[in-house]
Design a protein around this motif. Sequence first.
Motif, PDB file in Angstrom:
ATOM      1  N   GLU A  39       0.810  -1.146   0.120  1.00 29.85           N
ATOM      2  CA  GLU A  39       0.095   0.009  -0.113  1.00 29.85           C
ATOM      3  C   GLU A  39       0.968   1.269  -0.091  1.00 29.85           C
ATOM      4  O   GLU A  39       1.758   1.491   0.786  1.00 29.85           O
ATOM      5  CB  GLU A  39      -1.051   0.039   1.153  1.00 29.85           C
ATOM      6  N   LYS A  40       0.534   2.143  -1.104  1.00 31.27           N
ATOM      7  CA  LYS A  40       1.531   3.222  -1.046  1.00 31.27           C
ATOM      8  C   LYS A  40       0.552   4.550  -1.174  1.00 31.27           C
ATOM      9  O   LYS A  40       1.083   5.486  -1.585  1.00 31.27           O
ATOM     10  CB  LYS A  40       2.416   3.394  -2.386  1.00 31.27           C
ATOM     11  N   THR A  41      -0.563   4.352  -0.510  1.00 28.93           N
ATOM     12  CA  THR A  41      -1.340   5.608  -0.260  1.00 28.93           C
ATOM     13  C   THR A  41      -0.612   6.828   0.627  1.00 28.93           C
ATOM     14  O   THR A  41       0.173   6.201   1.405  1.00 28.93           O
ATOM     15  CB  THR A  41      -2.752   5.301   0.233  1.00 28.93           C
ATOM     16  N   LYS A  44      -1.452   5.784   4.409  1.00 25.39           N
ATOM     17  CA  LYS A  44      -0.813   4.698   4.851  1.00 25.39           C
ATOM     18  C   LYS A  44       0.710   5.097   4.955  1.00 25.39           C
ATOM     19  O   LYS A  44       1.227   4.800   6.137  1.00 25.39           O
ATOM     20  CB  LYS A  44      -0.772   3.601   3.837  1.00 25.39           C
ATOM     21  N   TYR A 212       1.896  13.427   0.862  1.00 26.60           N
ATOM     22  CA  TYR A 212       0.879  14.087   0.049  1.00 26.60           C
ATOM     23  C   TYR A 212       1.381  14.778  -1.072  1.00 26.60           C
ATOM     24  O   TYR A 212       0.406  15.412  -1.831  1.00 26.60           O
ATOM     25  CB  TYR A 212      -0.083  14.620   0.882  1.00 26.60           C
ATOM     26  N   ASN A 215      -0.886  14.779  -4.529  1.00 23.69           N
ATOM     27  CA  ASN A 215      -2.108  15.877  -4.187  1.00 23.69           C
ATOM     28  C   ASN A 215      -1.990  17.210  -4.868  1.00 23.69           C
ATOM     29  O   ASN A 215      -2.904  17.965  -5.326  1.00 23.69           O
ATOM     30  CB  ASN A 215      -2.610  16.032  -2.852  1.00 23.69           C
TER      31      ASN A 215
END
Length: 614
Positions: A39-41, A44, A212, A215
């Motif tokens: 998971e590389k969100t 996370k 982030y 984003n």
Amino acid sequence: MKYHTTPTIRFESLVSISFYTLCFVLLFACCSGPKQVTEKTPLKTVENIYKSDLELCAAHLDSITTSDDIDKHFALAREYFKRAEPILAYVDKDNYKSLNQPNILSVEEEDLTDIKINNPFGLQVMEEQLAEEQPDTAAIKENSRLTENRVRLILHNTKLKLENHHIIWLVRESVVRVSLTGITGFDSPAALNSLLEAVTVYESLRNILSAYRQNFSNENLYNEWLTEIDRTTQALKGDFDRFDRYSFLKFRTAEQLRLINRTIKDWEVEFPFELALRNDAVSLFAPTAFNVNFFTDYRNGNTDTESKIVLGKKLFLDKRLSRSGQMSCATCHDEKLAFTDGLKTFPKQKRNTPTLLYSGMQKAFFYDNRAGSLEGQIAGVVKNKNEFHSDMALLTETVKADSAYAKSFRKIYGKRLNHTTIRNAIASYVRSLAPFDSKFDRNVNGSENTLTASEIRGFNLFSGKAKCATCHFPPLFNGTIPPEYKRTELEALAVPADKSEQPEIDPDLGRYELFKTEERKHFFKTPTVRNIAETAPYMHNGVYDSLEEVMEFYNNGGGHGLGIRLEHQTLPTDSLHLNKREIKDIIAFMRSLNDQAYERNNKKEKPQELASAK
């Protein structure tokens, strides 16, 4: 100023970024399952770093209980706690406060049958324990054990669920916390390690923004954030007493608020509601900074409109609302006297009349915090036999009998003309009394450049060495604690009954009179310092006539310095060691907090002050 002054200790960072990164990689490479690794969100990534910080904080707390090198492991535990602070303080506010509470008894008074008195624990308490001339090792290790258990409980229950607007809010809370409490020594009263800890917080913010990065549609904006954090961490390097807090607020904090607003637009963030600080606030020292409706308990059409304010002012000035027909709100709160009465105490009252300017932005009212909103405070005035000596039913009938009032209420509140809407209208007017147009506001916002060197030194002393800002928090300079503004503090200063050479403590027991809690004897709410040059006499009993007398009282250790022994005095009991020039500078700064309507007292002194600044 709620901490006892103790010998100063300083802890420097004992780990490098490379060591921190290595720990993070080892921890999650070994412990995380395949799904977590892949998971590389952004969330996370942030959660993994946050958990790593908590784990390392707990590990060093554990080492305190088994090692002889307590100072080293405390410094590391505190560092990792500060790394976790931006997330922890946002997602788990109660536990954050417990882990970082001051070394004074915690008293919770819900009602007469539910009063809790808790001994403090946590990192701030440990800091003061370590600063003692002969530290109690056993007590420190027990405190460390309790603190570690709480950290591990938080770690065990951590599962972050944050949307983009939450990230914006927590970044802004961190920026505001550092600028309004962090750099004042609010949570590092013994070590005065606030500047270095603020650097650690900004390093954590860098990690969050880096996570982030995807984003940002505007890569330049992301890079501007990194540049700004570099500038901020560089600015924070220096001596606690000599740190230029004024420039930090004016340039660094202001720039970060601008970047936050640009980030909101870049990320296309939509907020579900407003907090105490408005989502689009670009300055902390402006009337547009605060969401005044956050401070009301009225929830029907919850907006303080201009028409409400106009109606509220008419009610505020109306003597017919009192049973005698001889008293209005303005009788004690005269606009010409900065909404005070200029008296030591009003006839038949035992406490000094506080200003209403900026009073709306608090979470408790009256000197003993017995009301939780302005609307509740108004009801108290109406019922008081020495004030309106009436009741809400009679007051409501008086308003209904006036056709002009009835028409205004129909227009603003529909068919609701009752004691709730009457109180809300008056409260709306009082909440509007926050112009933020003092000389200090205009200068920190950059609309003029007129502050003298003395006034700037005074603010830096107020927010640093003198520790005034650890109780009178900018920008409101009252006791409502930023950045959440959910709690208004009480303090015990041991104020004397008079100015005799060997005074007794003032007999007013303050908060104690509500719940009879021994530990709350002589506790009173912290009022605003804004417009203080116009609101003499001072203290809850009006004992002091000048700011010079007030500063002497604080500088000498409050009541303790006068020989009064109050067990739970929250003001430092030893001297602040302020010299005559420093006291003069602090007073000059406080005078700069006069709003334009009340600047007349400063004008006659202006030439002399400007001359001294050259």
